[in-house]
Design a protein around this motif. Structure first.
Motif, short mmCIF file in Angstrom:
data_model
loop_
_atom_site.label_atom_id
_atom_site.label_comp_id
_atom_site.label_asym_id
_atom_site.label_seq_id
_atom_site.Cartn_x
_atom_site.Cartn_y
_atom_site.Cartn_z
N ILE A 1 8.10 8.27 2.39
CA ILE A 1 8.57 7.16 1.56
C ILE A 1 7.80 5.88 1.89
O ILE A 1 7.38 5.14 0.99
N ARG A 2 7.59 5.61 3.17
CA ARG A 2 6.82 4.41 3.56
C ARG A 2 5.42 4.46 2.97
O ARG A 2 4.89 3.44 2.53
N ALA A 3 4.80 5.64 2.98
CA ALA A 3 3.44 5.76 2.45
C ALA A 3 3.40 5.48 0.95
O ALA A 3 2.41 4.93 0.45
N ARG A 4 4.45 5.82 0.23
CA ARG A 4 4.46 5.62 -1.22
C ARG A 4 4.73 4.18 -1.60
O ARG A 4 4.09 3.64 -2.51
N ILE A 5 5.70 3.54 -0.95
CA ILE A 5 6.13 2.21 -1.41
C ILE A 5 5.56 1.07 -0.58
O ILE A 5 5.66 -0.09 -0.97
N GLY A 6 4.93 1.39 0.57
CA GLY A 6 4.36 0.34 1.40
C GLY A 6 5.39 -0.32 2.29
O GLY A 6 6.59 -0.02 2.24
N SER A 7 4.93 -1.26 3.09
CA SER A 7 5.81 -1.91 4.07
C SER A 7 6.19 -3.33 3.66
O SER A 7 6.89 -4.01 4.40
N SER A 8 5.73 -3.79 2.51
CA SER A 8 6.04 -5.16 2.09
C SER A 8 6.11 -5.21 0.58
O SER A 8 5.72 -4.28 -0.12
N MET A 9 6.62 -6.32 0.06
CA MET A 9 6.69 -6.55 -1.38
C MET A 9 6.23 -7.97 -1.66
O MET A 9 6.25 -8.84 -0.78
N SER A 10 5.81 -8.21 -2.87
CA SER A 10 5.32 -9.54 -3.23
C SER A 10 6.48 -10.51 -3.37
O SER A 10 7.63 -10.12 -3.58
N GLN A 11 6.17 -11.79 -3.27
CA GLN A 11 7.19 -12.82 -3.41
C GLN A 11 7.85 -12.75 -4.79
O GLN A 11 9.06 -12.97 -4.93
N ALA A 12 7.07 -12.43 -5.80
CA ALA A 12 7.63 -12.37 -7.15
C ALA A 12 8.62 -11.23 -7.30
O ALA A 12 9.51 -11.29 -8.16
#
Length: 342
Positions: free
Chosen positions: A261-272
């Motif tokens: 799951i971490r590999a698919r969605i990444g460890s961060s998200m944009s401010q928007a």
């Protein structure tokens, strides 16, 4: 006119035609009138009857299907074990924090920060994970935020009972009394009460504070508020391109391990993309395992006993999660985890 008669014709004299007869009319019966044979109405009535039956059949099918909606709620698994769009499922989040994904995998995520639980083009559900005074550096779910186009741009946030935890819509506190209800623009209803199932009577001493969200598109959340963290159940239809800590809801548990799951969605998200107004940075979590707990025999057996008392029917991943939480976060998690799963 006289009666109509049939005459055989043709080379084999096996067919027939209708012949016209004459009859005498008038006072002296000395003149005659032409009597035209009447055509049978049977084919017309048979045709009308078939059309009527066809119309009734079409109407019955339409009534059986019900009104057309934009979301089709399917219960079955499609070909190849893949969930069709609109298939209903639930994701459970509890403890430090542990997950049962929509596809019934059991990953755990221990680091602090903000992350997607559900990410799709229409539904956005994010969680904030933070260590509590009781979890020895392990993160628990501190609050949840729900937004996206399906809420017409609104954002709902539910936090714990203490600290800065609150229930708010677009930053404005709601459900400030207990029990209470709230309507969001006529598209969603939120209620705050103590309604929820218990595993057994031994847990009735725990005071429950539960937020129920009935949201558009068949999305429902039940959020159980504790002093420093929350547990929750998300029930919803599968969305196109969905992913997050609750999994990708594709019908396979095999691809919902924590690292996948971490590999698919990444460890961060944009401010928007963020639904929370104040960002919390992701922090590394201490590494603990159940094997570590087992090496301390006294602590391990105490945790097993507490979890067995509170959740006598729990087994497998649920029981291991309870033992882990009691070992590293404290004995109160035995009862809180059990109530949340009930």
């Amino acid at each position: 006119a006289g009666p109509t008669s049939m005459s055989y014709v043709g080379a084999g004299r096996g067919a027939y035609i209708v012949e016209t007869n004459y009859r005498y009319v008038g006072l002296g019966a000395g003149t005659f009138d032409l009597a035209t044979p009447k055509r049978s109405m049977a084919p017309l009535w048979i045709g009308l009857g078939l059309l009527a039956l066809l119309g009734i059949g079409v109407l019955a099918v339409m009534l059986a299907r019900g009104p057309t909606t934009t979301t089709s709620i399917e219960k079955s698994i499609g070909p190849g074990g893949v969930n069709p769009m609109g298939a209903m499922g639930s994701c459970l989040v509890w403890g430090d924090p542990h997950f049962e994904t929509f596809d019934h995998s059991f990953p755990s995520f221990f680091e602090e920060g903000e992350q997607w639980l559900v990410k799709s083009s229409t539904v956005s559900i994010q969680a904030r994970f933070m260590a509590t005074p009781f979890t020895n550096g392990l993160a628990a779910t501190q609050s949840v935020a729900v937004g996206g186009p399906f809420l017409n741009g609104h954002t709902i946030v539910v936090g714990p009972l203490e600290g800065d935890g609150r229930i708010a819509v677009d930053g404005t506190p709601i459900l400030t009394s207990f029990p209470s209800t709230y309507s969001l623009d006529g598209i969603a209803t939120l209620s705050y009460n103590d309604v929820g199932s218990l595993v057994d009577a031994a847990q009735t001493s725990l005071k429950k504070r539960i937020v129920h969200m009935d949201l558009p598109s068949g999305v429902r959340l039940q959020v159980m508020r504790w002093a420093n963290h929350i547990n929750m159940r998300i029930t919803m239809p599968r969305q196109e391109g969905q992913d997050g800590y609750c999994g990708d809801f594709d019908g396979s548990a095999a691809n919902d391990e924590a690292d996948q799951i971490r590999a698919r969605i990444g460890s961060s998200m944009s401010q928007a993309e963020r639904l929370f107004r104040h960002h919390v940075a992701t922090m590394p979590a201490p590494v603990h395992t159940l094997e570590e707990c087992k090496r301390d025999a006294q602590r391990y057996h105490r945790a097993v006993q507490l979890c067995g008392n509170e959740s006598p029917g729990a087994a497998g991943a649920f029981n291991e999660a309870c033992v882990f939480d009691v070992c590293f976060a404290g004995p109160q998690y035995a009862a809180q985890d059990a109530v949340s799963r009930g």
